[in-house]
Design an enzyme around this catalytic site. Structure first.
Site, PDB file in Angstrom:
ATOM      1  CB  SER A  79      -0.909  -0.017   1.224  1.00  0.00           C
ATOM      2  OG  SER A  79      -1.350   1.279   1.523  1.00  0.00           O
TER       3      SER A  79
ATOM      4  CB  SER B 127       5.078  -1.131  -8.316  1.00  0.00           C
ATOM      5  OG  SER B 127       4.018  -0.240  -8.538  1.00  0.00           O
TER       6      SER B 127
ATOM      7  CE1 TYR C 218       4.536  -1.111  -2.904  1.00  0.00           C
ATOM      8  CE2 TYR C 218       4.099   0.377  -4.731  1.00  0.00           C
ATOM      9  CZ  TYR C 218       4.139  -0.894  -4.215  1.00  0.00           C
ATOM     10  OH  TYR C 218       3.795  -1.960  -5.003  1.00  0.00           O
TER      11      TYR C 218
ATOM     12  CE  LYS D 176       7.181  -3.301  -4.371  1.00  0.00           C
ATOM     13  NZ  LYS D 176       7.461  -4.732  -4.143  1.00  0.00           N
TER      14      LYS D 176
ATOM     15  CG  ASN E 296      -3.639  -0.557 -12.189  1.00  0.00           C
ATOM     16  OD1 ASN E 296      -2.817   0.087 -12.843  1.00  0.00           O
ATOM     17  ND2 ASN E 296      -4.188  -0.055 -11.105  1.00  0.00           N
TER      18      ASN E 296
ATOM     19  NE  ARG F 266      -4.740   3.832 -12.140  1.00  0.00           N
ATOM     20  CZ  ARG F 266      -4.931   5.151 -12.197  1.00  0.00           C
ATOM     21  NH1 ARG F 266      -5.078   5.749 -13.369  1.00  0.00           N
ATOM     22  NH2 ARG F 266      -4.964   5.866 -11.093  1.00  0.00           N
TER      23      ARG F 266
ATOM     24  NE  ARG G 134      -8.059   6.212  -3.248  1.00  0.00           N
ATOM     25  CZ  ARG G 134      -7.804   4.928  -3.423  1.00  0.00           C
ATOM     26  NH1 ARG G 134      -6.816   4.542  -4.199  1.00  0.00           N
ATOM     27  NH2 ARG G 134      -8.529   4.022  -2.821  1.00  0.00           N
TER      28      ARG G 134
ATOM     29  CG  ASP H  21      -6.072   8.532  -8.501  1.00  0.00           C
ATOM     30  OD1 ASP H  21      -5.342   7.534  -8.411  1.00  0.00           O
ATOM     31  OD2 ASP H  21      -7.275   8.466  -8.822  1.00  0.00           O
TER      32      ASP H  21
HETATM   33  C1  UD2 Z   1      -1.622   1.376  -8.539  1.00  0.00           C
HETATM   34  C2  UD2 Z   1      -1.102   0.426  -7.470  1.00  0.00           C
HETATM   35  C3  UD2 Z   1      -0.292   1.198  -6.457  1.00  0.00           C
HETATM   36  C4  UD2 Z   1       0.781   2.009  -7.131  1.00  0.00           C
HETATM   37  C5  UD2 Z   1       0.126   2.927  -8.183  1.00  0.00           C
HETATM   38  C6  UD2 Z   1       1.162   3.695  -8.984  1.00  0.00           C
HETATM   39  C7  UD2 Z   1      -2.684  -1.382  -7.222  1.00  0.00           C
HETATM   40  C8  UD2 Z   1      -3.745  -1.971  -6.351  1.00  0.00           C
HETATM   41  N1  UD2 Z   1      -2.200  -0.213  -6.792  1.00  0.00           N
HETATM   42  O1  UD2 Z   1      -2.518   2.295  -7.957  1.00  0.00           O
HETATM   43  O2  UD2 Z   1       0.318   0.270  -5.572  1.00  0.00           O
HETATM   44  O3  UD2 Z   1       1.688   1.132  -7.737  1.00  0.00           O
HETATM   45  O4  UD2 Z   1      -0.588   2.124  -9.128  1.00  0.00           O
HETATM   46  O5  UD2 Z   1       0.571   4.544  -9.876  1.00  0.00           O
HETATM   47  O6  UD2 Z   1      -2.267  -1.950  -8.220  1.00  0.00           O
HETATM   48  N2  UD2 Z   1     -10.503   3.972  -7.015  1.00  0.00           N
HETATM   49  C9  UD2 Z   1     -11.809   4.331  -6.773  1.00  0.00           C
HETATM   50  N3  UD2 Z   1     -12.440   3.754  -5.707  1.00  0.00           N
HETATM   51  C10 UD2 Z   1     -11.836   2.859  -4.864  1.00  0.00           C
HETATM   52  C11 UD2 Z   1     -10.500   2.506  -5.133  1.00  0.00           C
HETATM   53  C12 UD2 Z   1      -9.861   3.088  -6.217  1.00  0.00           C
HETATM   54  O7  UD2 Z   1     -12.393   5.146  -7.482  1.00  0.00           O
HETATM   55  O8  UD2 Z   1     -12.473   2.388  -3.910  1.00  0.00           O
HETATM   56  C13 UD2 Z   1      -9.808   4.579  -8.164  1.00  0.00           C
HETATM   57  C14 UD2 Z   1      -8.492   5.202  -7.788  1.00  0.00           C
HETATM   58  O9  UD2 Z   1      -8.659   6.530  -7.322  1.00  0.00           O
HETATM   59  C15 UD2 Z   1      -7.728   5.102  -9.103  1.00  0.00           C
HETATM   60  C16 UD2 Z   1      -8.270   3.833  -9.754  1.00  0.00           C
HETATM   61  O10 UD2 Z   1      -9.499   3.554  -9.084  1.00  0.00           O
HETATM   62  O11 UD2 Z   1      -7.978   6.202  -9.918  1.00  0.00           O
HETATM   63  C17 UD2 Z   1      -7.353   2.649  -9.600  1.00  0.00           C
HETATM   64  O12 UD2 Z   1      -7.018   2.550  -8.233  1.00  0.00           O
HETATM   65  P1  UD2 Z   1      -6.083   1.393  -7.636  1.00  0.00           P
HETATM   66  O13 UD2 Z   1      -5.863   1.721  -6.199  1.00  0.00           O
HETATM   67  O14 UD2 Z   1      -6.637   0.073  -7.976  1.00  0.00           O
HETATM   68  O15 UD2 Z   1      -4.759   1.497  -8.471  1.00  0.00           O
HETATM   69  P2  UD2 Z   1      -3.774   2.721  -8.778  1.00  0.00           P
HETATM   70  O16 UD2 Z   1      -3.517   2.675 -10.240  1.00  0.00           O
HETATM   71  O17 UD2 Z   1      -4.258   3.990  -8.205  1.00  0.00           O
END
Ligand code: UD2
Length: 312
Positions: free
Chosen positions: A81, A122, A146, A150, A175, A214, A273, A276
């Site tokens: 995380s 990552s 993080y 990495k 992802n 993504r 977020r 983000d």
């Molecule tokens: C990914 C990786 C993270 C880091 C990042 C680097 C995962 C799980 N996380 O984050 O570790 O490497 O890439 O850029 O692979 N969202 C919602 N609602 C929720 C959860 C998420 O809207 O309840 C949105 C979030 O704001 C984002 C998208 O969904 O825009 C993807 O979120 P995520 O946490 O699965 O992955 P990411 O790409 O932010």
């Protein structure tokens, strides 16, 4: 039959990899502290040995490595995380970097002879740079403890190869999604959270307008990539993107999941977020060069995911 170590082997990616390696007739040793993993995920086989232990227990890890002299080592244990690493940078550094460095050092000092050490990094290392799709040579801009850990650990892996001849390789996961992904943290993969909402009929919180894109890669393709990287000798002391090379927006992936499941996602919108990334997409030419080809597109992946949840 090979003797294989998987750190983080009770987790989402590690346990799915373990299933495959067991199916192929190998002997698998798993180290996992169950912080995110679950014993339920472990393959039920005589050929699996499970140690509930943290990789930060250097004494334990050193002894385990020396006793077994593994053929292959997959380093998948991590505090995955980003948010957690911002809250607890020292503790997460101990897991995400120092513990892996201890493993490398043990292999070097004890002259152990793994055929390959595969480290899971990552896409986070790329940060928010504008270049798309991301190539392995694109600019690096780690923006959290993080991502820093990495990236630094990737460098240790690559340079332990160049300095001491250790056969290492690193994966930059985009992802990853699929069955067994733990939805318990708000920073778990978004598709595991959507799945949980679909199963429980809960409300999904969508951050931002849903236009963020993504490169979602199905777990089976990730396992394929890991096996290719481990067993291809020329994939050495180097870094590879692991993804599909295709992108989809969050609203569209939710729509696709609604079609796959025949259910509606109840959505409440919140502000985007902080930090983000708007768009993320991998260039996978390099991995393709080793014979990798993603087999599961998002439509098929979500259908498989939903089927697996129904079976549970
Ligand atoms: C990914 C990786 C993270 C880091 C990042 C680097 C995962 C799980 N996380 O984050 O570790 O490497 O890439 O850029 O692979 N969202 C919602 N609602 C929720 C959860 C998420 O809207 O309840 C949105 C979030 O704001 C984002 C998208 O969904 O825009 C993807 O979120 P995520 O946490 O699965 O992955 P990411 O790409 O932010």
């Amino acid at each position: 039959m090979s003797k294989i170590l998987i750190t983080g082997g009770a987790g989402f990616i590690g346990s799915t990899l373990a299933d495959k390696l067991i199916e192929e007739g190998n002997q698998v040793v798993i180290v996992d502290d169950l912080s995110m993993g679950d014993v339920e995920n472990l393959p039920k086989s005589m050929n699996v040995t499970f140690h509930e232990e943290s990789i930060t227990n250097h004494f334990f890890m050193t002894k385990l490595l020396i006793t077994n002299n593994f053929d292959y080592i997959y380093l998948l244990a991590a505090v995955a995380s980003v948010a957690d690493s911002i809250e607890r940078p020292i503790e997460t550094h101990a897991v995400n970097q120092n513990a892996n460095l201890n493993i490398l050092e043990t292999i070097r000092k004890e002259k152990l002879t793994p055929k390959k050490i595969v480290f899971s990094s990552s896409a986070a290392v790329y940060g928010n740079g504008p270049e798309l799709p991301k190539k392995e040579t694109s600019s690096i801009d780690p923006m959290s403890p993080y991502a820093i850990d990495k990236f630094a650990t990737e460098r240790f892996m690559v340079d332990y190869g160049k300095l001491y001849g250790l056969p290492t390789v690193c994966t930059r996961f985009f992802n990853v999604y699929g069955p067994k992904q733990n939805p318990k943290s708000p920073y778990s993969g978004v598709l595991s959270i959507v799945s949980d909402c679909l199963v429980r009929d809960d409300i999904f919180t969508l951050f931002g307008d849903g236009s963020q894109t993504r490169d979602y890669v199905y777990i089976d393709d990730v396992v394929d990539a890991l096996l290719i990287l481990a067993t291809t000798p020329e994939a050495k002391n180097d870094v590879y993107n692991v993804a599909t090379g295709e992108t989809i927006s969050l609203v569209d992936v939710i729509k696709a999941y609604e079609s796959a499941s025949g259910r509606k996602v109840k959505v409440v919108k919140k502000e985007a977020r902080l930090g983000d990334v708007q768009d993320s997409l991998a260039d996978i030419t390099k991995l393709r060069g080793l014979g990798y080809e993603p087999k599961v597109n998002v439509t098929a992946g979500l259908a498989k995911y939903w089927d697996a949840l129904q079976e549970k």
